[in-house]
Enzyme design. Structure first.
Site, PDB file in Angstrom:
ATOM      1  N   GLY A   1     -46.158  45.020 -20.954  1.00 54.15           N
ATOM      2  CA  GLY A   1     -45.014  44.949 -19.594  1.00 54.15           C
ATOM      3  C   GLY A   1     -46.299  45.888 -18.846  1.00 54.15           C
ATOM      4  O   GLY A   1     -46.805  45.200 -17.362  1.00 54.15           O
ATOM      5  N   ILE A   2     -46.364  47.381 -19.749  1.00 56.01           N
ATOM      6  CA  ILE A   2     -47.183  48.458 -18.200  1.00 56.01           C
ATOM      7  C   ILE A   2     -48.732  47.717 -17.888  1.00 56.01           C
ATOM      8  O   ILE A   2     -48.960  48.022 -17.210  1.00 56.01           O
ATOM      9  CB  ILE A   2     -47.293  50.248 -19.234  1.00 56.01           C
ATOM     10  CG1 ILE A   2     -46.174  49.807 -19.764  1.00 56.01           C
ATOM     11  CG2 ILE A   2     -48.126  50.116 -18.643  1.00 56.01           C
ATOM     12  CD1 ILE A   2     -45.085  50.901 -18.802  1.00 56.01           C
TER      13      ILE A   2
ATOM     14  N   GLU B   1     -46.133  37.864 -19.058  1.00 52.60           N
ATOM     15  CA  GLU B   1     -45.881  38.020 -19.848  1.00 52.60           C
ATOM     16  C   GLU B   1     -46.148  37.040 -21.139  1.00 52.60           C
ATOM     17  O   GLU B   1     -43.913  37.088 -20.687  1.00 52.60           O
ATOM     18  CB  GLU B   1     -45.160  39.351 -19.643  1.00 52.60           C
ATOM     19  CG  GLU B   1     -45.410  40.153 -21.069  1.00 52.60           C
ATOM     20  CD  GLU B   1     -44.478  41.418 -20.762  1.00 52.60           C
ATOM     21  OE1 GLU B   1     -44.267  41.904 -19.591  1.00 52.60           O
ATOM     22  OE2 GLU B   1     -44.330  41.740 -21.873  1.00 52.60           O
TER      23      GLU B   1
ATOM     24  N   GLU C   1     -41.146  32.246 -33.523  1.00 48.68           N
ATOM     25  CA  GLU C   1     -40.025  31.480 -31.916  1.00 48.68           C
ATOM     26  C   GLU C   1     -41.281  31.739 -31.721  1.00 48.68           C
ATOM     27  O   GLU C   1     -40.767  31.238 -30.378  1.00 48.68           O
ATOM     28  CB  GLU C   1     -39.411  32.461 -31.722  1.00 48.68           C
ATOM     29  CG  GLU C   1     -39.115  33.693 -32.359  1.00 48.68           C
ATOM     30  CD  GLU C   1     -37.663  35.054 -31.908  1.00 48.68           C
ATOM     31  OE1 GLU C   1     -37.156  34.366 -32.163  1.00 48.68           O
ATOM     32  OE2 GLU C   1     -38.091  36.141 -31.786  1.00 48.68           O
TER      33      GLU C   1
ATOM     34  N   THR D   1     -57.545  43.380 -35.455  1.00 47.43           N
ATOM     35  CA  THR D   1     -57.276  42.591 -34.213  1.00 47.43           C
ATOM     36  C   THR D   1     -57.940  41.395 -33.883  1.00 47.43           C
ATOM     37  O   THR D   1     -57.321  40.865 -33.870  1.00 47.43           O
ATOM     38  CB  THR D   1     -57.544  43.778 -32.897  1.00 47.43           C
ATOM     39  OG1 THR D   1     -57.153  44.883 -32.780  1.00 47.43           O
ATOM     40  CG2 THR D   1     -58.759  43.105 -32.257  1.00 47.43           C
TER      41      THR D   1
ATOM     42  N   CYS E   1     -22.366  53.871 -11.554  1.00 46.49           N
ATOM     43  CA  CYS E   1     -21.099  52.540 -11.429  1.00 46.49           C
ATOM     44  C   CYS E   1     -20.300  53.549 -12.311  1.00 46.49           C
ATOM     45  O   CYS E   1     -18.955  54.228 -12.161  1.00 46.49           O
ATOM     46  CB  CYS E   1     -22.448  51.914 -12.539  1.00 46.49           C
ATOM     47  SG  CYS E   1     -21.555  50.243 -12.372  1.00 46.49           S
TER      48      CYS E   1
ATOM     49  N   ARG F   1     -17.607  45.013 -13.308  1.00 49.13           N
ATOM     50  CA  ARG F   1     -16.006  44.553 -13.397  1.00 49.13           C
ATOM     51  C   ARG F   1     -15.776  45.017 -12.467  1.00 49.13           C
ATOM     52  O   ARG F   1     -14.325  44.625 -12.488  1.00 49.13           O
ATOM     53  CB  ARG F   1     -15.821  43.680 -14.741  1.00 49.13           C
ATOM     54  CG  ARG F   1     -16.682  42.724 -15.262  1.00 49.13           C
ATOM     55  CD  ARG F   1     -15.913  41.719 -16.773  1.00 49.13           C
ATOM     56  NE  ARG F   1     -17.265  40.615 -17.120  1.00 49.13           N
ATOM     57  CZ  ARG F   1     -18.289  40.471 -17.840  1.00 49.13           C
ATOM     58  NH1 ARG F   1     -17.730  42.171 -18.009  1.00 49.13           N
ATOM     59  NH2 ARG F   1     -18.612  39.644 -17.755  1.00 49.13           N
TER      60      ARG F   1
ATOM     61  N   HIS G   1     -26.144  50.227  -8.454  1.00 40.81           N
ATOM     62  CA  HIS G   1     -27.593  51.328  -9.397  1.00 40.81           C
ATOM     63  C   HIS G   1     -28.525  51.329  -8.702  1.00 40.81           C
ATOM     64  O   HIS G   1     -29.907  50.560  -8.309  1.00 40.81           O
ATOM     65  CB  HIS G   1     -27.877  49.899 -10.810  1.00 40.81           C
ATOM     66  CG  HIS G   1     -27.207  50.138 -11.525  1.00 40.81           C
ATOM     67  ND1 HIS G   1     -26.903  50.347 -12.536  1.00 40.81           N
ATOM     68  CD2 HIS G   1     -25.429  48.986 -11.724  1.00 40.81           C
ATOM     69  CE1 HIS G   1     -25.015  50.048 -13.534  1.00 40.81           C
ATOM     70  NE2 HIS G   1     -24.932  49.352 -12.948  1.00 40.81           N
TER      71      HIS G   1
ATOM     72  N   GLU H   1     -30.555  53.236  -9.640  1.00 41.35           N
ATOM     73  CA  GLU H   1     -31.885  53.315 -10.014  1.00 41.35           C
ATOM     74  C   GLU H   1     -33.029  52.371  -9.833  1.00 41.35           C
ATOM     75  O   GLU H   1     -34.197  52.237 -10.214  1.00 41.35           O
ATOM     76  CB  GLU H   1     -32.303  53.472 -11.518  1.00 41.35           C
ATOM     77  CG  GLU H   1     -31.182  52.428 -12.639  1.00 41.35           C
ATOM     78  CD  GLU H   1     -29.902  52.482 -12.199  1.00 41.35           C
ATOM     79  OE1 GLU H   1     -29.388  53.161 -11.542  1.00 41.35           O
ATOM     80  OE2 GLU H   1     -28.872  52.425 -12.959  1.00 41.35           O
TER      81      GLU H   1
HETATM   82  N1  GLN Z   1     -17.567  48.958 -17.256  1.00 39.11           N
HETATM   83  C1  GLN Z   1     -17.602  49.053 -15.738  1.00 39.11           C
HETATM   84  C2  GLN Z   1     -17.664  47.900 -15.146  1.00 39.11           C
HETATM   85  O1  GLN Z   1     -17.991  47.055 -15.663  1.00 39.11           O
HETATM   86  C3  GLN Z   1     -19.206  49.657 -15.482  1.00 39.11           C
HETATM   87  C4  GLN Z   1     -20.181  49.313 -15.466  1.00 39.11           C
HETATM   88  C5  GLN Z   1     -21.880  49.799 -15.253  1.00 39.11           C
HETATM   89  O2  GLN Z   1     -21.962  51.302 -15.059  1.00 39.11           O
HETATM   90  N2  GLN Z   1     -22.990  49.043 -15.260  1.00 39.11           N
HETATM   91  O3  GLN Z   1     -17.001  48.315 -13.262  1.00 39.11           O
END
Ligand code: GLN
Length: 552
Positions: free
Chosen positions: A18-19, A141, A150, A192, A382, A463, A508, A510
């Site tokens: 990947g890198i 990749e 597989e 190799t 989250c 969720r 998220h 990140e």
């Molecule tokens: N478990 C939590 C939810 O489903 C938080 C999910 C998470 O941190 N990605 O809402």
């Protein structure tokens, strides 16, 4: 017409395909080509969304809501362009399409087989992005290692694509390991040779050999590898171990990988390569001016890959702040009210990680209480944000049994509750609230200041959600919903304005931090940690100063 580069791996897994793919793409991008990378994974899960992080590391979510392999994170971080559902394909997804077609009667009474039906579907997907007109080069990749049962249909498909296309329209880079045998004090080329032989048995001759090695290859070894693996002398590329993944593009450039690739694809290498920004980033990364220590509280901390994007975001944000971010992983299951000071007291910031399920939840809540009360910069992502809400409900609003219905469905104070749209859903795979959603920010919030904008969009995977029934009570007590989805009012960000830096986000961030665009919330959090450090020092100096005056 796009050109296609395939990356295969031999000898062992975890060689960093990947890198390597991301680094090659970076070099080609820096020469002015429009490049994308896709990953084909040979497992039968339809996507990695249902996989435990211990199995497969972090699940990376794209703008369009695909749950994908974490390598797509590297692609985005290196190239600074978004990927999509089409960039990650698994055997499960391929079979699902073929079987659905069979049920529709699309194969007109034919026996449905791996060759040609599965390979045709793989081929369709391998060529898809190249047909959009958006890219000059598509790098594919292939997950796993050559020789795996597989992975066979993928290698066979790549053989067919090579056969169908002009020679200069496709290219195979084979990534392999040159192990060092301590006892013999020698690098060994035999594994190799075997892996190339394995590839050739299936009818694929690699054009470029990328050799992962701990020690530099001698000229003789390069010659030997070229001869026995049937590649040009200049196509044996040395990939020495480096101190950071961000050095790989420059190492590959030193080996003239970009020029070799372009020549073989009959593409011009006249455009000068522009990697100035990348080099500056690397220089800053290697020469930080200071350091901060940040705790990462989570339950998968034994495995770095489980929080891959968070670790990388800290690297980007550290560079932006000219400092080294030392991330101290702390197991949430090991935190309790008696040891929390010892575990977190020396940190300049604490990030509480995303996650699912009950394990380790009380440790996260205890950690948040401690950082909230001690003014330590806090960033909750989250589940981390949801825990911050639960902690506030319990310890500030006095709702002793407050919880998320994910952990305790019978709690009387359901401050985090399942989203309405989720309640009817039975299937687990691909059914969360996924991908990019808009969010509006409150004018005086830390978040608004950091983003420098009132309207943002971030990626989600959850969720459960802040229960708006309690919003007034929270806001009256000092925890404010500063980010909301403009379409349905879901709370996306909470802050505590009386705390120096307390930010919890339902999304998220990140997943969107890249080398070119470090994420503002990470940059701001690291900055708060740096400042917290300075404040601490100042306090200590004042104390020392007053002691000195008292003693004199
Ligand atoms: N478990 C939590 C939810 O489903 C938080 C999910 C998470 O941190 N990605 O809402």
């Amino acid at each position: 017409m796009a050109k296609y580069i395939f990356v295969t791996g031999g000898v062992t897994s975890s060689l960093g395909k990947g890198i390597f793919a991301a680094s090659l793409a970076k070099l080609l991008q820096a020469r002015g080509y429009r490049v994308t990378i896709q990953k084909f994974d040979p497992y039968i899960n339809v996507d990695p969304g249902t996989l435990n992080p211990y199995e497969h590391g972090e699940c990376y979510v794209t703008e369009d809501g695909a749950e994908t392999d974490l390598d797509l994170g590297h692609y985005e971080r290196f190239l600074n362009i978004p990927t999509s559902q089409a960039n990650n394909v698994t055997t499960g997804r391929v079979y699902q399409t073929v079987i659905n077609k069979e049920r529709e009667g699309a194969y007109l009474g034919k026996t449905v087989q791996v060759i040609p039906h599965i390979t045709d579907e793989i081929k369709r997907r391998m060529l898809l992005l190249g047909k959009t007109g958006e890219f000059d080069i598509v790098i594919t990749e292939i997950g796993g290692t050559v020789g795996d049962i597989e992975a066979l249909p993928y290698i066979e498909t790549l053989r067919q694509i090579r056969w169908e296309k002009e020679e200069h329209d496709t290219l195979v880079c084979h990534l392999t390991l040159i192990p060092y045998l301590k006892a013999a004090k020698e690098l060994k080329t035999k594994p190799t040779q075997h892996s190339v032989k394995e590839l050739q048995t299936i009818g694929v001759r690699p054009d470029i050999l990328v050799c992962r090695t701990e020690l530099p290859l001698t000229d003789d070894m390069r010659k030997k590898l070229a001869l026995f693996c049937n590649v040009d002398r200049g196509s044996v590329i040395q990939a020495l171990d480096v101190d950071t993944i961000y050095a790989v593009p420059l190492e590959m450039q030193k080996e003239h990988l970009d020029i070799t690739v372009l020549k073989k694809l009959q593409l011009s290498a006249d455009n000068p390569i522009d990697l100035t920004k990348w080099q500056q980033f690397l220089k800053k990364l290697r020469h930080p001016k200071g350091e901060v220590r940040i705790g990462l509280v989570g339950k998968y901390i034994e495995l770095q890959d489980a929080y891959k994007s968070i670790h990388e975001s800290f690297i980007h944000a550290g560079v932006s702040n000219n400092c080294d971010v030392i991330v101290e992983p702390i197991h949430s299951e090991h935190i309790d009210e008696f040891n929390v000071e010892e575990k977190l007291g020396h940190l300049q910031g604490v990030l509480v990680a995303p996650g699912f399920g009950t394990r380790g939840i009380e440790g996260k809540i205890t950690a948040i209480k401690y950082v909230r009360e001690n003014n330590i910069p806090f960033f909750g992502i989250c589940l981390g944000m949801q825990c911050a809400v639960i902690e506030y409900a319990r310890n500030v609003l006095g709702m002793k049994d407050a919880h998320s219905t994910e952990m305790d469905p019978s709690t009387t104070h359901t401050v985090i509750d399942m989203m309405e749209a989720q309640k009817k859903i039975k299937n687990k795979g691909g059914t969360m609230r996924l991908g990019a959603y808009r969010c509006d920010l409150a004018p005086n919030s830390i978040s608004k200041k950091l983003y420098g904008s009132e309207h943002i969009s971030e990626r989600h995977r959850h969720r459960f959600e802040f229960n708006n029934k309690y919003l007034e009570q929270f806001e009256a007590a000092g925890m404010i919903a500063v980010g909301k989805n403009p379409d349905n009012n879901l709370v996306e960000i909470v802050e505590i304005p009386t705390h120096p830096h307390f930010v919890g986000v339902q999304f998220h961030p990140e997943l969107k931090s890249t080398v070119d665009n470090p994420h503002p919330l990470f940059v701001g959090f690291v900055k708060a940690a740096v400042n917290f450090n300075a404040d601490l020092k100042k306090k200590a100096e004042v104390k020392e100063g007053s002691q000195a005056t008292a003693n004199s």
